[in-house]
Write an enzyme that holds these catalytic residues in place. Structure first.
Site, PDB file in Angstrom:
ATOM      1  N   ASP A   8     -57.543   0.787  25.087  1.00 16.51           N
ATOM      2  CA  ASP A   8     -58.275   0.757  23.812  1.00 16.51           C
ATOM      3  C   ASP A   8     -59.609  -0.002  23.830  1.00 16.51           C
ATOM      4  O   ASP A   8     -59.882  -0.788  22.912  1.00 16.51           O
ATOM      5  CB  ASP A   8     -57.376   0.183  22.709  1.00 16.51           C
ATOM      6  CG  ASP A   8     -56.127   1.025  22.452  1.00 16.51           C
ATOM      7  OD1 ASP A   8     -55.935   2.056  23.122  1.00 16.51           O
ATOM      8  OD2 ASP A   8     -55.321   0.639  21.572  1.00 16.51           O
ATOM      9  N   LYS A 106     -53.255   7.978  21.256  1.00 17.41           N
ATOM     10  CA  LYS A 106     -52.015   7.522  20.619  1.00 17.41           C
ATOM     11  C   LYS A 106     -52.321   7.099  19.194  1.00 17.41           C
ATOM     12  O   LYS A 106     -53.464   6.779  18.870  1.00 17.41           O
ATOM     13  CB  LYS A 106     -51.421   6.349  21.413  1.00 17.41           C
ATOM     14  CG  LYS A 106     -52.375   5.169  21.508  1.00 17.41           C
ATOM     15  CD  LYS A 106     -51.817   4.064  22.361  1.00 17.41           C
ATOM     16  CE  LYS A 106     -52.755   2.882  22.391  1.00 17.41           C
ATOM     17  NZ  LYS A 106     -53.003   2.258  21.079  1.00 17.41           N
ATOM     18  N   CYS A 151     -51.648  -3.913  21.701  1.00 22.90           N
ATOM     19  CA  CYS A 151     -51.474  -2.707  22.519  1.00 22.90           C
ATOM     20  C   CYS A 151     -51.257  -3.003  24.000  1.00 22.90           C
ATOM     21  O   CYS A 151     -50.460  -2.322  24.649  1.00 22.90           O
ATOM     22  CB  CYS A 151     -52.621  -1.744  22.276  1.00 22.90           C
ATOM     23  SG  CYS A 151     -52.526  -1.051  20.603  1.00 22.90           S
TER      24      CYS A 151
END
Ligand code: VGL
Ligand code: ZN
Length: 198
Positions: A8, A106, A151
């Protein structure tokens, strides 16, 4: 076979973004350099539809960073971020994307958040990453990126549970640190058998 999994590194998690992680952009050059040392490079991309259930704006009377109870368990609420196709959802401009073999998105399921690169937050619905890694014969993973306590943490713990050999390079991560989440993440990763190095 060894893979670098870059979690990310997107505009919304960098300074100026909707869910900025302090110094989130400071890790980009180090990550680019590291890419050369791996057989495979995989990027993950948080990718939410507008009105996603992890957004505080989708819950009347809630504010960002509140906790709520979802059918799959407790869920933190966030500012609107990483909306599909938006500037905020794009990778940081300086992240070397051409080196990526796979980009895994995601958080696209409107009803379930997905911190982990392997499973949605119900801990059941797979993203497909496990099958990709196994069919390519990749067993060693190094993880870097944002955010260390969300994450990266969820991805590393799931990878360890799936019996991958997993290392988190802490110096190439940055954390949100919400109500002690950083300390809890580090102990949780250690308990799961994740190697944390810096
Ligand atoms: C993340 C909160 C919400 C992350 C993603 O990438 O750590 N955190 N969505
Ligand atoms: Zn998100």
């Amino acid at each position: 076979m060894q893979a670098l999994i870059v979690i990310d590194v997107q505009n919304d998690f960098c300074p100026g973004g909707a869910l900025a992680v302090p110094q989130g952009d400071a890790i980009v050059q180090g990550i680019n350099t590291m890419m050369a040392d791996f057989d495979a490079v995989i990027l993950t991309q948080d990718w939410h539809p507008a009105g996603h259930s992890s957004f505080a704006s989708a819950h009347q009377g809630s504010a960002p960073y509140d906790m709520i109870e979802m059918p799959y368990g407790p869920q933190a609420l966030w500012p609107d971020h990483c909306i599909q196709g938006s500037m905020g959802a794009k990778f940081h401009m300086e992240l070397q994307q051409d080196r990526a073999d796979l980009i895994i998105r995601k958080g696209y399921n409107p009803a379930i958040d997905s911190y982990s690169a392997f499973f949605e937050n119900d801990h059941k619905t797979p993203t497909g990453l496990e099958g990709y890694l196994r069919t390519r014969g990749i067993s060693k993973l190094t993880m870097v990126g944002l955010a260390l306590d969300f994450c990266v943490n969820y991805s590393a713990v799931d990878a360890a549970k799936l019996e991958f050999d997993v290392t988190v390079q802490k110096g190439l991560c940055r954390a949100i640190d919400l109500n002690g989440s950083l300390g809890a993440a580090v102990s949780g990763m250690q308990a799961a058998g994740v190697n944390i190095v810096s």
